[in-house]
Scaffold this motif. Structure first.
Motif, mmCIF file in Angstrom:
data_model
loop_
_atom_site.group_PDB
_atom_site.id
_atom_site.type_symbol
_atom_site.label_atom_id
_atom_site.label_comp_id
_atom_site.label_asym_id
_atom_site.label_seq_id
_atom_site.Cartn_x
_atom_site.Cartn_y
_atom_site.Cartn_z
ATOM 1 N N LEU A 186 48.531 -10.388 27.538
ATOM 2 C CA LEU A 186 49.235 -11.500 27.905
ATOM 3 C C LEU A 186 48.375 -12.695 27.326
ATOM 4 N N SER A 187 49.038 -13.925 27.333
ATOM 5 C CA SER A 187 48.162 -15.164 26.895
ATOM 6 C C SER A 187 47.165 -15.332 28.157
ATOM 7 N N ASP A 188 46.199 -16.315 27.855
ATOM 8 C CA ASP A 188 45.164 -16.564 28.722
ATOM 9 C C ASP A 188 46.016 -17.525 29.931
ATOM 10 N N GLU A 189 47.004 -18.278 29.882
ATOM 11 C CA GLU A 189 47.618 -18.982 30.743
ATOM 12 C C GLU A 189 48.195 -17.948 31.778
ATOM 13 N N THR A 190 48.797 -17.020 31.287
ATOM 14 C CA THR A 190 49.589 -16.039 31.928
ATOM 15 C C THR A 190 48.541 -15.032 33.030
ATOM 16 N N VAL A 191 47.543 -14.822 32.224
ATOM 17 C CA VAL A 191 46.601 -13.816 32.718
ATOM 18 C C VAL A 191 45.928 -14.791 33.906
ATOM 19 N N GLU A 192 45.411 -15.796 33.824
ATOM 20 C CA GLU A 192 45.117 -16.672 34.853
ATOM 21 C C GLU A 192 45.918 -16.869 36.142
#
Length: 255
Positions: free
Chosen positions: A155-161
């Motif tokens: 997943l994207s960094d934003e979604t991971v966070e």
């Protein structure tokens, strides 16, 4: 629910459907429970099959024996997973069975549902000590197991966070995992191309996982292999990852 044993390469989804049939029959007769003879008559299944399915249902906590009798009841607290129609089970089943045969260890099919991972299927290998870290229908915070971590890392960094922040109060229940450790595991997974997660969800266990994405680059499913830590030196982790990746290529060709 614990995965039900299979007899041959084509029987996996059929066996799951039979297990769900037995469970629903028990749920439809909650008052006094049912005997194996009752279940055979009501489902049309053979008694040896009923015994095998009941053993798996009882082990998974979805059924229980009626005290002092030879009858069985559904466990009222168990929630029946709605997975029997998921096409990913049938799609991945030959690969899961082959991996269990090649590695001798437990193999898991895992998918993402929001901020959680959901196990759809489990195949058991022939090695005497099996790590049955999860079972079909079980949910966990995305990333605490090797299959879920493989999905999370795609997943994207934003979604991971967003997912890590949402699950921050839950993940510490899994071996004391911290948000910092989960972020590091995501980075490690992206660097090596496969996840390695040990001693979090299950003590003394280590899992290797890889994920397959769909045409839109969204994680579609993950496959993981879990064994006791002594069976998982770094060299074998790499070997298993290659086997899983080969299996995922086979699945991708069938999609």
């Amino acid at each position: 629910m614990d995965t039900l044993e299979t007899d041959n390469a084509g029987s996996g989804p059929r066996t799951l459907r039979r297990g769900l049939q037995v469970l629903r029959t028990l749920q439809d007769n909650p008052d006094t429970g049912l005997s194996v003879t009752d279940l055979a008559r009501m489902t049309g299944l053979q008694r040896p099959t009923i015994y095998r399915l009941l053993a798996a249902l009882v082990e998974g906590g979805f059924a229980k024996t009626v005290s002092g009798t030879k009858r069985f009841m559904a466990n009222e607290s168990a929630i029946l997973p709605n997975i029997e129609q998921d096409p990913r089970i049938e799609l991945a089943f030959p690969v899961l069975q082959r991996l269990a045969t090649l590695t001798g260890d437990a193999v898991f099919l895992v998918v993402r549902d929001g901020h959680e991972s959901v196990s759809l299927w489990r195949e058991i290998g022939a090695y005497p000590v099996q790590i049955l870290a999860t079972f079909a229908g079980k949910r966990q915070p995305l990333g605490v197991g090797s299959g879920g971590m493989a999905l999370l890392a795609k997943l994207s960094d934003e979604t991971v966070e967003e997912i890590i922040a949402s699950n921050s109060n839950r993940i510490e229940q899994y071996g004391g995992m911290t948000t910092r450790e989960m972020r590091q595991l995501v980075l490690n997974t992206r660097t090596r191309g496969y996840s390695v997660v040990g001693n979090y969800a299950v003590r003394g266990a280590l899992g290797v996982g890889c994920a397959l994405c769909d045409a839109k680059k969204n994680p579609y499913l993950a496959i993981s292999v879990t064994a006791i830590t002594d069976r998982m030196p770094a060299s074998r982790q790499r070997e298993i990852a290659l086997l899983i990746q080969d299996g995922l290529k086979t699945i991708a060709d069938r999609i």
